[in-house]
Design a protein around this motif. Sequence first.
Motif, mmCIF file in Angstrom:
data_model
loop_
_atom_site.group_PDB
_atom_site.id
_atom_site.type_symbol
_atom_site.label_atom_id
_atom_site.label_comp_id
_atom_site.label_asym_id
_atom_site.label_seq_id
_atom_site.Cartn_x
_atom_site.Cartn_y
_atom_site.Cartn_z
ATOM 1 N N LYS A 101 -9.954 26.969 5.385
ATOM 2 C CA LYS A 101 -8.722 27.954 5.031
ATOM 3 C C LYS A 101 -8.090 28.519 4.629
ATOM 4 O O LYS A 101 -7.556 27.377 3.626
ATOM 5 C CB LYS A 101 -7.850 27.780 6.568
ATOM 6 C CG LYS A 101 -8.181 27.856 8.045
ATOM 7 C CD LYS A 101 -7.731 28.211 8.725
ATOM 8 C CE LYS A 101 -8.207 27.499 9.918
ATOM 9 N NZ LYS A 101 -8.128 28.122 11.888
ATOM 10 N N VAL A 102 -8.372 29.589 3.679
ATOM 11 C CA VAL A 102 -7.420 29.704 2.149
ATOM 12 C C VAL A 102 -7.285 30.891 2.258
ATOM 13 O O VAL A 102 -7.598 32.279 2.883
ATOM 14 C CB VAL A 102 -9.175 30.726 1.255
ATOM 15 C CG1 VAL A 102 -8.532 30.721 0.696
ATOM 16 C CG2 VAL A 102 -9.955 28.538 0.621
ATOM 17 N N THR A 103 -5.671 30.423 1.624
ATOM 18 C CA THR A 103 -5.083 32.108 1.875
ATOM 19 C C THR A 103 -4.965 32.710 0.184
ATOM 20 O O THR A 103 -4.650 32.397 -0.200
ATOM 21 C CB THR A 103 -3.908 32.102 2.347
ATOM 22 O OG1 THR A 103 -3.693 31.476 3.329
ATOM 23 C CG2 THR A 103 -3.115 33.300 2.260
ATOM 24 N N LEU A 104 -5.545 34.035 0.706
ATOM 25 C CA LEU A 104 -5.125 34.655 -1.066
ATOM 26 C C LEU A 104 -3.961 35.576 -1.738
ATOM 27 O O LEU A 104 -4.020 36.957 0.010
ATOM 28 C CB LEU A 104 -6.684 34.912 -1.493
ATOM 29 C CG LEU A 104 -7.572 34.230 -1.369
ATOM 30 C CD1 LEU A 104 -9.189 34.914 -1.714
ATOM 31 C CD2 LEU A 104 -7.222 33.259 -2.700
ATOM 32 N N ILE A 105 -3.614 35.747 -2.486
ATOM 33 C CA ILE A 105 -2.620 37.138 -2.105
ATOM 34 C C ILE A 105 -3.512 38.256 -3.410
ATOM 35 O O ILE A 105 -3.583 37.795 -4.612
ATOM 36 C CB ILE A 105 -0.951 37.414 -2.533
ATOM 37 C CG1 ILE A 105 -1.224 35.945 -4.180
ATOM 38 C CG2 ILE A 105 -0.250 36.646 -2.132
ATOM 39 C CD1 ILE A 105 0.334 35.781 -4.630
ATOM 40 N N GLN A 141 -14.224 44.447 3.128
ATOM 41 C CA GLN A 141 -14.399 43.967 4.560
ATOM 42 C C GLN A 141 -15.715 44.974 5.305
ATOM 43 O O GLN A 141 -16.025 45.301 5.509
ATOM 44 C CB GLN A 141 -12.966 44.701 5.032
ATOM 45 C CG GLN A 141 -12.010 43.674 5.171
ATOM 46 C CD GLN A 141 -10.670 44.827 6.025
ATOM 47 O OE1 GLN A 141 -10.246 45.777 5.670
ATOM 48 N NE2 GLN A 141 -10.125 44.024 7.045
ATOM 49 N N GLY A 142 -15.843 45.822 3.664
ATOM 50 C CA GLY A 142 -16.890 46.640 4.495
ATOM 51 C C GLY A 142 -16.613 48.303 4.945
ATOM 52 O O GLY A 142 -17.313 48.986 5.660
ATOM 53 N N ASP A 200 -8.256 39.532 7.489
ATOM 54 C CA ASP A 200 -8.699 38.087 7.938
ATOM 55 C C ASP A 200 -11.097 38.118 7.593
ATOM 56 O O ASP A 200 -11.567 39.588 7.663
ATOM 57 C CB ASP A 200 -9.305 37.720 9.243
ATOM 58 C CG ASP A 200 -7.355 37.107 8.864
ATOM 59 O OD1 ASP A 200 -6.994 36.831 7.859
ATOM 60 O OD2 ASP A 200 -6.886 37.683 10.461
ATOM 61 N N LEU A 201 -12.005 37.407 6.537
ATOM 62 C CA LEU A 201 -12.851 36.958 6.780
ATOM 63 C C LEU A 201 -13.217 36.336 6.227
ATOM 64 O O LEU A 201 -12.833 35.303 5.911
ATOM 65 C CB LEU A 201 -13.402 38.425 5.357
ATOM 66 C CG LEU A 201 -12.654 38.128 3.884
ATOM 67 C CD1 LEU A 201 -13.698 37.978 2.807
ATOM 68 C CD2 LEU A 201 -11.806 39.832 3.617
ATOM 69 N N GLU A 216 -13.017 30.863 5.730
ATOM 70 C CA GLU A 216 -12.442 31.581 6.481
ATOM 71 C C GLU A 216 -11.088 32.221 5.107
ATOM 72 O O GLU A 216 -9.841 31.515 5.206
ATOM 73 C CB GLU A 216 -11.873 30.864 7.816
ATOM 74 C CG GLU A 216 -12.356 30.856 8.567
ATOM 75 C CD GLU A 216 -12.281 29.940 9.778
ATOM 76 O OE1 GLU A 216 -11.069 29.200 10.000
ATOM 77 O OE2 GLU A 216 -13.368 29.434 10.451
ATOM 78 N N ILE A 217 -11.262 33.189 4.760
ATOM 79 C CA ILE A 217 -10.507 33.832 4.136
ATOM 80 C C ILE A 217 -9.590 34.600 4.766
ATOM 81 O O ILE A 217 -9.202 35.458 5.737
ATOM 82 C CB ILE A 217 -10.386 34.407 2.760
ATOM 83 C CG1 ILE A 217 -12.308 33.829 1.936
ATOM 84 C CG2 ILE A 217 -9.785 35.023 1.941
ATOM 85 C CD1 ILE A 217 -12.919 34.563 1.676
ATOM 86 N N THR A 218 -7.933 34.721 4.366
ATOM 87 C CA THR A 218 -7.458 35.520 4.706
ATOM 88 C C THR A 218 -6.359 36.363 2.976
ATOM 89 O O THR A 218 -6.279 35.413 1.800
ATOM 90 C CB THR A 218 -5.649 34.984 5.487
ATOM 91 O OG1 THR A 218 -6.449 34.302 6.279
ATOM 92 C CG2 THR A 218 -4.712 35.874 5.475
ATOM 93 N N ILE A 219 -6.204 37.017 3.148
ATOM 94 C CA ILE A 219 -6.350 38.106 2.144
ATOM 95 C C ILE A 219 -4.047 39.025 2.449
ATOM 96 O O ILE A 219 -4.406 39.782 3.437
ATOM 97 C CB ILE A 219 -7.149 39.086 1.815
ATOM 98 C CG1 ILE A 219 -8.474 38.438 0.775
ATOM 99 C CG2 ILE A 219 -6.880 39.487 0.277
ATOM 100 C CD1 ILE A 219 -9.624 39.319 0.602
ATOM 101 N N PHE A 220 -3.876 38.832 1.447
ATOM 102 C CA PHE A 220 -2.476 39.176 1.924
ATOM 103 C C PHE A 220 -2.386 40.343 0.565
ATOM 104 O O PHE A 220 -2.495 40.083 -0.520
ATOM 105 C CB PHE A 220 -0.976 38.865 1.763
ATOM 106 C CG PHE A 220 -0.913 37.968 3.130
ATOM 107 C CD1 PHE A 220 -0.542 38.706 4.018
ATOM 108 C CD2 PHE A 220 -1.783 36.408 3.183
ATOM 109 C CE1 PHE A 220 -0.347 37.800 5.495
ATOM 110 C CE2 PHE A 220 -1.139 35.702 4.192
ATOM 111 C CZ PHE A 220 -0.497 36.162 5.519
ATOM 112 N N ASP A 221 -2.328 41.758 1.270
ATOM 113 C CA ASP A 221 -2.676 42.504 -0.204
ATOM 114 C C ASP A 221 -1.439 43.507 0.651
ATOM 115 O O ASP A 221 -0.933 44.177 1.041
ATOM 116 C CB ASP A 221 -3.510 44.252 0.956
ATOM 117 C CG ASP A 221 -3.681 45.232 -0.282
ATOM 118 O OD1 ASP A 221 -2.984 45.640 -1.001
ATOM 119 O OD2 ASP A 221 -3.967 46.259 0.877
#
Length: 244
Positions: free
Chosen positions: A21-25, A42-43, A59-60, A66-71
């Motif tokens: 599980k990885v979070t990216l900003i 995200q498509g 989330d994707l 399993e990635i969470t991106i905070f935009d």
Amino acid sequence: MFNLMANCCNWLKRWREPVRKVTLIMVGLDNAGKTATVRGIQGESPEDVAPTVGFSKIDLKQGRFEITIFDLGGGKRIRNIWRNYYAESYGVIFVVDSSDIERMEETKQAMIEVLNSPKISGKPVLVLANKQDREGALSEADVIESLSLEKLVNEHKCLCQIEPCSAIMGCGKKIDKSIKKGLLWLLQIIAKDFDALNERIQRDTTEQKAYEEQKKLERAERVRRIREERYFVCNSFSITSSLL
Ligand code: G3D
Ligand code: MG
């Protein structure tokens, strides 16, 4: 035959890797193309994006990640929310509007602020030199120079990759290959050093939660005191009035 065996071995190796599980900003100035980029990943269609109010969370899944991106919103007044997400972030995606030459200095300052944070230093940074489809957009080399990128990432010991791209080129499987390549690079760097990075993130987020909890208690105490003072003032006023 040998190729087939090698492919099977690779597949087996990947299959046995744990789910991570990885979070990216995703940061960068307002209008750089952050939301268009995440929507493409995200498509969803990257066209007709509304300005981001605050942040959005995406989330994707990508392979065993399993990635969470905070935009995160990039407007000047809300940029200070970025720092709330540094502790939990495994890496940074910094989006640059390569066609907005007038705002390159502001972009550079925003990037300095991000990398200066001790919660970010040492983490991998993917720079998307976006809007390459626009006439007059700076090339990869020019973006590197305008942001003094080499000096900056070396100073903060951040592994860095820059990808010239266009977020509006397509979405899902048709997304600009450079965006996909950049994201895979980021995940690969994170995977290489996952245990150490994960340990650091657990430590930093625990520290941040304790700090936030402390601030909350202090705020509650301040409010309690103000209420108490007001109550006291009101009461002494009514006592005085009843005496008159
Ligand atoms: P932000 O989230 O960083 O603030 P957005 O930026 O994703 O909201 O994009 C801001 C504007 O730039 C949008 O246009 C969007 O369509 C456009 N844009 C994003 N990426 C690209 C790109 O690669 N090329 C071009 N030409 N435009 C792009 P609008 O008109 O909706 O404001
Ligand atoms: Mg946005």
